[in-house]
Design a protein around this motif. Structure first.
Motif, mmCIF file in Angstrom:
data_model
loop_
_atom_site.group_PDB
_atom_site.id
_atom_site.type_symbol
_atom_site.label_atom_id
_atom_site.label_comp_id
_atom_site.label_asym_id
_atom_site.label_seq_id
_atom_site.Cartn_x
_atom_site.Cartn_y
_atom_site.Cartn_z
ATOM 1 N N THR A 16 14.753 -5.382 9.934
ATOM 2 C CA THR A 16 13.894 -4.195 9.921
ATOM 3 C C THR A 16 12.938 -4.223 8.731
ATOM 4 O O THR A 16 11.742 -3.968 8.872
ATOM 5 C CB THR A 16 14.781 -2.935 9.795
ATOM 6 N N ILE A 17 13.503 -4.540 7.559
ATOM 7 C CA ILE A 17 12.691 -4.564 6.342
ATOM 8 C C ILE A 17 11.618 -5.639 6.450
ATOM 9 O O ILE A 17 10.449 -5.424 6.131
ATOM 10 C CB ILE A 17 13.588 -4.802 5.108
ATOM 11 N N SER A 18 12.015 -6.798 6.953
ATOM 12 C CA SER A 18 11.083 -7.910 7.082
ATOM 13 C C SER A 18 9.930 -7.541 8.020
ATOM 14 O O SER A 18 8.764 -7.842 7.743
ATOM 15 C CB SER A 18 11.836 -9.129 7.609
ATOM 16 N N THR A 19 10.257 -6.858 9.117
ATOM 17 C CA THR A 19 9.219 -6.461 10.079
ATOM 18 C C THR A 19 8.201 -5.523 9.426
ATOM 19 O O THR A 19 6.991 -5.722 9.545
ATOM 20 C CB THR A 19 9.866 -5.773 11.303
ATOM 21 N N VAL A 20 8.708 -4.495 8.736
ATOM 22 C CA VAL A 20 7.803 -3.552 8.063
ATOM 23 C C VAL A 20 6.957 -4.294 7.029
ATOM 24 O O VAL A 20 5.739 -4.082 6.927
ATOM 25 C CB VAL A 20 8.597 -2.411 7.375
ATOM 26 N N PHE A 21 7.609 -5.193 6.297
ATOM 27 C CA PHE A 21 6.898 -5.947 5.258
ATOM 28 C C PHE A 21 5.750 -6.754 5.855
ATOM 29 O O PHE A 21 4.625 -6.758 5.337
ATOM 30 C CB PHE A 21 7.891 -6.862 4.527
ATOM 31 N N LEU A 74 -5.456 7.631 8.053
ATOM 32 C CA LEU A 74 -4.749 7.190 9.256
ATOM 33 C C LEU A 74 -3.864 5.976 8.960
ATOM 34 O O LEU A 74 -2.706 5.915 9.377
ATOM 35 C CB LEU A 74 -5.758 6.817 10.348
ATOM 36 N N VAL A 75 -4.409 5.015 8.239
ATOM 37 C CA VAL A 75 -3.639 3.804 7.910
ATOM 38 C C VAL A 75 -2.406 4.185 7.084
ATOM 39 O O VAL A 75 -1.279 3.767 7.379
ATOM 40 C CB VAL A 75 -4.515 2.786 7.143
ATOM 41 N N LEU A 76 -2.610 5.027 6.058
ATOM 42 C CA LEU A 76 -1.486 5.409 5.199
ATOM 43 C C LEU A 76 -0.443 6.218 5.968
ATOM 44 O O LEU A 76 0.757 5.999 5.812
ATOM 45 C CB LEU A 76 -1.988 6.203 3.986
ATOM 46 N N LEU A 77 -0.895 7.144 6.825
ATOM 47 C CA LEU A 77 0.055 7.933 7.615
ATOM 48 C C LEU A 77 0.830 7.025 8.562
ATOM 49 O O LEU A 77 2.040 7.184 8.751
ATOM 50 C CB LEU A 77 -0.678 9.019 8.413
ATOM 51 N N GLY A 78 0.138 6.052 9.149
ATOM 52 C CA GLY A 78 0.789 5.114 10.058
ATOM 53 C C GLY A 78 1.888 4.337 9.331
ATOM 54 O O GLY A 78 3.020 4.229 9.817
ATOM 55 N N LEU A 79 1.573 3.830 8.143
ATOM 56 C CA LEU A 79 2.566 3.058 7.380
ATOM 57 C C LEU A 79 3.716 3.951 6.926
ATOM 58 O O LEU A 79 4.879 3.544 6.935
ATOM 59 C CB LEU A 79 1.899 2.404 6.162
#
Ligand code: CUA
Length: 310
Positions: A16-21, A74-79
């Motif tokens: 999970t962490i790797s995917t977000v990273f 939008l980018v920050l909210l998405g992340l």
């Protein structure tokens, strides 16, 4: 195969962490390329040319400013959303469950305890592959940080407070980790090796660790054992797998079965062990282990003894 890369996760949490990273890395790279590209374009396209005065000046543009503020938001909210929705997967609740392994950070090594099996070891953690294990993280001195990128998230080890962390490895292998919080001059040499063994092999390992290594049979090793007791090595290092008192140095009951010396500085060979006993402050400056000023013969005997601790 040994590795320690965040790009090669082997547990659900690390995955999970790797995917977000990776997603953050891609978006951040795209933003970087866009901004750097636009700046480069403007510098070249609108550069000063001979014979021309200052170009036309603008002050403010509501449409453009709203667009870039909105896109950034939008980018920050998405992340942010992505992070929040993966937090549970990255770090499942630990509730009040009993830890399988207690890991204590020391300057600069790791104490590893298996409470149910009454085993104490150091710097190498064995776990059964395919199972999720709960670690309890503590510190004996300053703040350290436990991090094995392929198996789980990072977590601080704080004096006087214990934290819990799940780790797992889907497949058997050696997974490298390190202390991730600056904790003194040898922080960089606070390495960690996690061996995920097939479950039967893990059980055999644990049962073996609980046993005392056989007493040395040859004269040199016996002399070494005697020196170990006389030269105060024993005041800092236990040589029983389940000592009743806490010692300040790593438990050496099965020292010879470990891959490295001094928490990863040297590979565990007789020559390196002799070097370490002879010049600990040269090998790892600042280490708590003093130079006992032993002669060559004494060092040979100690090495012979320690090599019997399989
Ligand atoms: Cu322990 Cu850095």
């Amino acid at each position: 195969m040994e590795s320690g890369s965040v790009f090669d996760p082997v547990s659900p949490m690390a995955h999970t962490i790797s995917t977000v990273f990776i997603i953050v890395l891609i978006i951040a790279s795209a933003v970087f390329l866009l901004v750097a590209g636009l700046v480069t374009f403007v510098i070249i396209r609108y550069r000063a040319r001979p014979g021309q005065g200052d170009p036309k000046q603008w002050e403010g543009n509501l449409k453009i400013e709203l667009t870039w503020t909105g896109l950034t938001l939008l980018v920050l909210l998405g992340l942010f959303g992505l992070t929040v929705f993966t937090m549970d997967d990255a770090s499942p609740a630990t509730a009040s469950e009993q830890p399988d392994i207690v890991v204590v950070g020391h300057q600069w090594w790791w104490e590893v305890r298996y409470p149910a099996a009454n085993v104490v070891t150091a710097n190498e953690i064995h776990i059964p592959s395919g199972q999720r294990l709960l670690l309890q993280l503590e510190s004996a001195d300053v703040i350290h940080d436990f991090w094995v990128p392929q198996l789980s998230r990072k977590m601080d080890m704080i004096p006087g407070n214990s934290n819990k962390l799940w780790i797992a490895a889907n497949t058997p292998g050696l997974y490298l980790g390190a202390c991730a919080e600056f904790c003194g001059p040898q922080h960089a040499w606070m390495r960690l090796r996690v061996y995920a063994d097939p479950p039967e092999q893990f059980s055999a390992w644990l049962a073996d660790q609980a046993q005392l290594a056989p007493l040395p049979s040859d004269a040199l090793a016996q002399r070494g054992q005697q020196l170990f007791q006389e030269q105060t090595c024993v005041s800092c290092h236990a040589v029983t797998p389940n000592p009743t008192e806490n010692k300040v140095g790593p438990n050496l009951a099965h020292f010879a079965s470990r891959a490295t010396i001094a928490t990863g500085v040297l590979t565990n060979t007789p020559a390196n062990l002799a070097l370490w006993i002879n010049q600990p402050q040269d090998v790892k400056p600042g280490v708590r282990m003093p130079n006992m000023k032993l002669d060559v013969e004494q060092i040979q005997a100690l090495v012979a003894y320690l090599e019997t601790l399989q």
